[in-house]
Design an enzyme around this catalytic site. Sequence first.
Site, PDB file in Angstrom:
ATOM      1  N   GLU A 281       0.799  -1.221  -0.180  1.00  0.00           N
ATOM      2  CA  GLU A 281      -0.006   0.072   0.074  1.00  0.00           C
ATOM      3  C   GLU A 281       0.846   1.157  -0.101  1.00  0.00           C
ATOM      4  O   GLU A 281       0.533   2.514  -0.570  1.00  0.00           O
ATOM      5  CB  GLU A 281      -0.964  -0.027   1.165  1.00  0.00           C
ATOM      6  CG  GLU A 281      -1.970  -1.075   1.163  1.00  0.00           C
ATOM      7  CD  GLU A 281      -2.767  -1.111  -0.041  1.00  0.00           C
ATOM      8  OE1 GLU A 281      -3.298  -0.135  -0.687  1.00  0.00           O
ATOM      9  OE2 GLU A 281      -2.877  -2.350  -0.674  1.00  0.00           O
ATOM     10  N   TRP A 284       2.059   1.698  -3.393  1.00  0.00           N
ATOM     11  CA  TRP A 284       0.866   2.397  -4.095  1.00  0.00           C
ATOM     12  C   TRP A 284       0.931   4.076  -4.029  1.00  0.00           C
ATOM     13  O   TRP A 284       0.983   4.825  -4.969  1.00  0.00           O
ATOM     14  CB  TRP A 284      -0.654   2.019  -3.692  1.00  0.00           C
ATOM     15  CG  TRP A 284      -1.075   0.885  -4.403  1.00  0.00           C
ATOM     16  CD1 TRP A 284      -1.232  -0.481  -3.977  1.00  0.00           C
ATOM     17  CD2 TRP A 284      -1.546   0.845  -6.001  1.00  0.00           C
ATOM     18  NE1 TRP A 284      -1.719  -1.042  -4.858  1.00  0.00           N
ATOM     19  CE2 TRP A 284      -1.862  -0.621  -6.059  1.00  0.00           C
ATOM     20  CE3 TRP A 284      -1.557   1.854  -6.868  1.00  0.00           C
ATOM     21  CZ2 TRP A 284      -2.755  -0.900  -7.224  1.00  0.00           C
ATOM     22  CZ3 TRP A 284      -2.095   1.265  -8.134  1.00  0.00           C
ATOM     23  CH2 TRP A 284      -2.664  -0.095  -8.180  1.00  0.00           C
ATOM     24  N   TRP A 313     -19.698  13.059 -18.592  1.00  0.00           N
ATOM     25  CA  TRP A 313     -19.996  13.031 -17.237  1.00  0.00           C
ATOM     26  C   TRP A 313     -20.931  14.342 -16.884  1.00  0.00           C
ATOM     27  O   TRP A 313     -21.088  15.201 -17.409  1.00  0.00           O
ATOM     28  CB  TRP A 313     -18.584  13.342 -16.414  1.00  0.00           C
ATOM     29  CG  TRP A 313     -17.484  12.338 -16.672  1.00  0.00           C
ATOM     30  CD1 TRP A 313     -16.394  12.876 -17.534  1.00  0.00           C
ATOM     31  CD2 TRP A 313     -17.424  11.267 -16.039  1.00  0.00           C
ATOM     32  NE1 TRP A 313     -15.518  11.773 -17.422  1.00  0.00           N
ATOM     33  CE2 TRP A 313     -16.151  10.590 -16.722  1.00  0.00           C
ATOM     34  CE3 TRP A 313     -18.189  10.066 -15.609  1.00  0.00           C
ATOM     35  CZ2 TRP A 313     -15.481   9.404 -16.382  1.00  0.00           C
ATOM     36  CZ3 TRP A 313     -17.778   8.859 -15.391  1.00  0.00           C
ATOM     37  CH2 TRP A 313     -16.366   8.477 -15.747  1.00  0.00           C
ATOM     38  N   ASN A 348     -10.495   2.685   3.491  1.00  0.00           N
ATOM     39  CA  ASN A 348     -10.371   2.531   1.942  1.00  0.00           C
ATOM     40  C   ASN A 348     -11.510   1.762   1.004  1.00  0.00           C
ATOM     41  O   ASN A 348     -11.673   2.378   0.018  1.00  0.00           O
ATOM     42  CB  ASN A 348      -9.042   1.802   1.846  1.00  0.00           C
ATOM     43  CG  ASN A 348      -8.668   1.677   0.329  1.00  0.00           C
ATOM     44  OD1 ASN A 348      -8.440   2.506  -0.398  1.00  0.00           O
ATOM     45  ND2 ASN A 348      -8.319   0.503   0.061  1.00  0.00           N
ATOM     46  N   TRP A 366     -15.934  12.567 -12.234  1.00  0.00           N
ATOM     47  CA  TRP A 366     -15.212  12.032 -10.790  1.00  0.00           C
ATOM     48  C   TRP A 366     -14.495  13.247 -10.220  1.00  0.00           C
ATOM     49  O   TRP A 366     -14.241  13.153  -9.173  1.00  0.00           O
ATOM     50  CB  TRP A 366     -14.180  11.093 -11.321  1.00  0.00           C
ATOM     51  CG  TRP A 366     -13.265  11.443 -12.579  1.00  0.00           C
ATOM     52  CD1 TRP A 366     -13.461  11.406 -13.882  1.00  0.00           C
ATOM     53  CD2 TRP A 366     -12.015  11.813 -12.414  1.00  0.00           C
ATOM     54  NE1 TRP A 366     -12.549  11.931 -14.532  1.00  0.00           N
ATOM     55  CE2 TRP A 366     -11.336  12.220 -13.690  1.00  0.00           C
ATOM     56  CE3 TRP A 366     -11.251  12.291 -11.247  1.00  0.00           C
ATOM     57  CZ2 TRP A 366     -10.036  12.798 -13.913  1.00  0.00           C
ATOM     58  CZ3 TRP A 366      -9.870  12.658 -11.461  1.00  0.00           C
ATOM     59  CH2 TRP A 366      -9.262  12.934 -12.737  1.00  0.00           C
ATOM     60  N   TRP A 389      -9.273   8.341  -7.177  1.00  0.00           N
ATOM     61  CA  TRP A 389     -10.411   8.620  -8.083  1.00  0.00           C
ATOM     62  C   TRP A 389     -10.371   7.902  -9.503  1.00  0.00           C
ATOM     63  O   TRP A 389     -11.267   7.677 -10.020  1.00  0.00           O
ATOM     64  CB  TRP A 389     -10.794  10.088  -7.946  1.00  0.00           C
ATOM     65  CG  TRP A 389     -11.643  10.491  -6.769  1.00  0.00           C
ATOM     66  CD1 TRP A 389     -11.051  10.761  -5.465  1.00  0.00           C
ATOM     67  CD2 TRP A 389     -13.111  10.223  -6.789  1.00  0.00           C
ATOM     68  NE1 TRP A 389     -12.349  10.861  -4.708  1.00  0.00           N
ATOM     69  CE2 TRP A 389     -13.373  10.665  -5.141  1.00  0.00           C
ATOM     70  CE3 TRP A 389     -13.791   9.873  -7.661  1.00  0.00           C
ATOM     71  CZ2 TRP A 389     -14.511  10.677  -4.963  1.00  0.00           C
ATOM     72  CZ3 TRP A 389     -15.389   9.907  -7.145  1.00  0.00           C
ATOM     73  CH2 TRP A 389     -15.618  10.477  -5.761  1.00  0.00           C
TER      74      TRP A 389
HETATM   75  C1  LIG Z   1     -11.286   7.448  -4.080  1.00  0.00           C
HETATM   76  C2  LIG Z   1      -9.958   7.343  -3.207  1.00  0.00           C
HETATM   77  C3  LIG Z   1      -9.491   8.690  -2.555  1.00  0.00           C
HETATM   78  C4  LIG Z   1      -8.357   8.397  -1.766  1.00  0.00           C
HETATM   79  N1  LIG Z   1      -7.813   9.607  -1.367  1.00  0.00           N
HETATM   80  C5  LIG Z   1      -6.858   9.525  -0.758  1.00  0.00           C
HETATM   81  C6  LIG Z   1      -6.036  10.772   0.045  1.00  0.00           C
HETATM   82  O1  LIG Z   1      -6.456  11.890  -0.016  1.00  0.00           O
HETATM   83  N2  LIG Z   1      -5.052  10.665   1.025  1.00  0.00           N
HETATM   84  C7  LIG Z   1      -4.499   9.406   1.226  1.00  0.00           C
HETATM   85  O2  LIG Z   1      -3.504   9.239   1.993  1.00  0.00           O
HETATM   86  N3  LIG Z   1      -5.108   8.352   0.648  1.00  0.00           N
HETATM   87  C8  LIG Z   1      -6.103   8.189  -0.077  1.00  0.00           C
HETATM   88  N4  LIG Z   1      -6.557   7.069  -0.568  1.00  0.00           N
HETATM   89  C9  LIG Z   1      -6.097   5.901  -0.263  1.00  0.00           C
HETATM   90  C10 LIG Z   1      -6.699   5.097   1.000  1.00  0.00           C
HETATM   91  O3  LIG Z   1      -7.722   4.924   1.072  1.00  0.00           O
HETATM   92  C11 LIG Z   1      -6.021   5.805   2.209  1.00  0.00           C
HETATM   93  O4  LIG Z   1      -4.582   5.969   2.125  1.00  0.00           O
HETATM   94  C12 LIG Z   1      -6.175   4.734   3.485  1.00  0.00           C
HETATM   95  O5  LIG Z   1      -7.693   4.388   3.550  1.00  0.00           O
HETATM   96  C13 LIG Z   1      -5.658   5.342   4.670  1.00  0.00           C
HETATM   97  O6  LIG Z   1      -6.042   4.724   5.935  1.00  0.00           O
HETATM   98  P1  LIG Z   1      -4.824   4.045   6.641  1.00  0.00           P
HETATM   99  O7  LIG Z   1      -3.749   4.985   6.879  1.00  0.00           O
HETATM  100  O8  LIG Z   1      -5.382   3.400   7.679  1.00  0.00           O
HETATM  101  O9  LIG Z   1      -4.237   2.994   5.490  1.00  0.00           O
HETATM  102  P2  LIG Z   1      -3.417   1.818   5.532  1.00  0.00           P
HETATM  103  O10 LIG Z   1      -4.349   0.767   4.968  1.00  0.00           O
HETATM  104  O11 LIG Z   1      -2.740   1.408   7.035  1.00  0.00           O
HETATM  105  O12 LIG Z   1      -2.299   2.037   4.465  1.00  0.00           O
HETATM  106  C14 LIG Z   1      -1.179   2.537   5.016  1.00  0.00           C
HETATM  107  C15 LIG Z   1      -0.565   3.768   4.016  1.00  0.00           C
HETATM  108  O13 LIG Z   1      -0.409   3.656   2.886  1.00  0.00           O
HETATM  109  C16 LIG Z   1      -0.941   4.412   1.989  1.00  0.00           C
HETATM  110  N5  LIG Z   1      -1.994   3.907   1.174  1.00  0.00           N
HETATM  111  C17 LIG Z   1      -3.049   3.033   1.366  1.00  0.00           C
HETATM  112  N6  LIG Z   1      -3.765   2.878   0.313  1.00  0.00           N
HETATM  113  C18 LIG Z   1      -3.305   3.467  -0.785  1.00  0.00           C
HETATM  114  C19 LIG Z   1      -3.659   4.006  -1.885  1.00  0.00           C
HETATM  115  N7  LIG Z   1      -4.768   3.028  -2.539  1.00  0.00           N
HETATM  116  N8  LIG Z   1      -3.062   4.848  -2.743  1.00  0.00           N
HETATM  117  C20 LIG Z   1      -2.192   5.445  -2.080  1.00  0.00           C
HETATM  118  N9  LIG Z   1      -1.768   5.346  -0.889  1.00  0.00           N
HETATM  119  C21 LIG Z   1      -2.250   4.435  -0.149  1.00  0.00           C
HETATM  120  C22 LIG Z   1      -1.521   5.426   2.933  1.00  0.00           C
HETATM  121  O14 LIG Z   1      -0.396   6.506   3.037  1.00  0.00           O
HETATM  122  C23 LIG Z   1      -1.703   4.888   4.252  1.00  0.00           C
HETATM  123  O15 LIG Z   1      -1.541   5.494   5.323  1.00  0.00           O
HETATM  124  C24 LIG Z   1      -7.617   7.177  -1.534  1.00  0.00           C
HETATM  125  C25 LIG Z   1      -8.543   6.013  -2.130  1.00  0.00           C
HETATM  126  C26 LIG Z   1      -9.252   6.273  -2.897  1.00  0.00           C
HETATM  127  C27 LIG Z   1      -9.976   4.999  -3.237  1.00  0.00           C
END
Ligand SMILES: Cc1cc2nc3c(=O)[nH]c(=O)nc-3n(C[C@H](O)[C@H](O)[C@H](O)COP(=O)(O)OP(=O)(O)OC[C@H]3O[C@@H](n4cnc5c(N)ncnc54)[C@H](O)[C@@H]3O)c2cc1C
Length: 473
Positions: A281, A284, A313, A348, A366, A389
């Site tokens: 993650e 990503w 859209w 997420n 979007w 997005w």
């Molecule tokens: C539509 C959409 C919008 C999002 N907007 C944001 C946003 O503005 N800021 C943001 O930090 N994340 C965003 N994410 C990614 C993800 O949803 C969040 O990082 C995550 O939910 C944060 O919770 P966590 O720290 O417990 O994540 P964990 O699951 O513990 O992951 C650890 C870290 O990995 C990174 N990460 C995790 N998933 C993703 C991902 N898919 N893409 C990029 N980085 C990721 C984050 O920094 C996160 O804190 C988005 C995802 C989607 C689908």
Amino acid sequence: MRSLYWFRSDLRLIDNIALAEAMHAAHFLIAVFILTPVTWKAHSEAPCKIRFLLDNLKLLSEALWKKGIPLLIRQGPSFSDCPKVLNKLCREYDIDAIYFNKEYLLDEENRDNSVTRLLASHTLVNSYNEKLVLSPGTVLNKSHTLFQVFTPFKKTWLAKAHEQQAWRTWRKSIKTFKSDITPDPIPDFLKGFTHQKVVLHWQAGEEAAQKKLKDFCQNKMQDYHNNRDYPNLDGTSSLSPYLAQGVISPRQCITAVLEACRLSDIDCIKSNEGAATFISELIWREFYYHIIYANPNICRHKPFRLKTEHIPWGNDPNLLEAWKNGMTGFPIVDAGMRQLLKTGWMHNRLRMIVAMFLSKILLLDWRLGEKHFMAHLIDGDFSANNGGWQWCASTGTDSVPYFRIFNPLTQSQRFDPKGEFIRKFCPELAHLDSKTIHDPFAFGIKPEALNYPQPIVDYKSMRIKTLNLFKSI
Ligand SMILES: Cc1cc2nc3c(=O)[nH]c(=O)nc-3n(C[C@H](O)[C@H](O)[C@H](O)COP(=O)(O)OP(=O)(O)OC[C@H]3O[C@@H](n4cnc5c(N)ncnc54)[C@H](O)[C@@H]3O)c2cc1C
């Protein structure tokens, strides 16, 4: 050397490369943070994120002052004011060198280039890669071009991070200075960002971030891969607000995770599924920054796949308002949207469900959803948000294929099987049983018996419409 350290989204003392370098080289060191509310408004930054920023700055200032480094606060109010603000500081304090960590979005890069142009004739400008484990543009395929697909990017990223040991935290000692310049007070609030309804679940500061990381490693990591998709389980790290403001570094996260599972290097990661999924993650996060850096048009609100511009859209304000307020009549979507409004954060799995619902079932642009997310998320990060997005709307690189459209009902039954999450955020549905709660009106409940809207669109017909639109471009 008389040095100035410029903080931006790297609000920490530990494992901060540019700060360590500045401390090492300087005999006189001051730090500055420039408030740029006009640009933050233009970037739709959320009030809760700015609240968290001010709280982080307070603790950062205290920690810096213990090391004899005063944190000065200056008003921009825009990015375009930063060069003259810094130039004035350099002259006022007779500064020889300025230090900062690089930022990779278009406006941020333009701002930093203007600063460098103005200062370079009289001040050494030192900038470092800090935001990511590997700098954008350094993870390339065999033909020396950028990856557009995540899996091979990740493979190369892991090999490179191992080869360069780039995942390890920096361990440079932090020295102490003597200063007769007093730190500036940190404002309690900023005009334009004061409308604060959300409950803040995140304590500010490096110590709190480290505590969260430790808790994740001890209590959640082993089962992260199993639990991370269930919004009702506290199965993820919740580190995103800290990562977004640089209160913690991705290196610190990786190092702690590897230490917790007693792995000596990142190339052994496959042996622990929880840790491997978590690090994936974080990769990503890196991937989206690499993509944006190479495609700055994304910062101009262009889709990565330009031909998706031809999709008509919509922007129906009634549909948009219903989505924003969690009143679509699709319980799992509404629960997610209300979590965002109430807490400034969303799980997420729900981000994916609600984003796909907006773009592929309501067929709204979007970018309207992307903006709403930024305006409410405490972890708002342009790159991850845009990447998420565009993934959901199938306009990005390595997005979900356009024909894979999440069905909110089956997603709800699968990821919130007992309806516990829905009950938490949609109290008007709390009395319904685990079967009915996902789709109340399908079980014969009369609309007047529930203080809850009927579905605002017909899922099946909208799905077909979307598929036809994508096929036509
Ligand atoms: C539509 C959409 C919008 C999002 N907007 C944001 C946003 O503005 N800021 C943001 O930090 N994340 C965003 N994410 C990614 C993800 O949803 C969040 O990082 C995550 O939910 C944060 O919770 P966590 O720290 O417990 O994540 P964990 O699951 O513990 O992951 C650890 C870290 O990995 C990174 N990460 C995790 N998933 C993703 C991902 N898919 N893409 C990029 N980085 C990721 C984050 O920094 C996160 O804190 C988005 C995802 C989607 C689908």
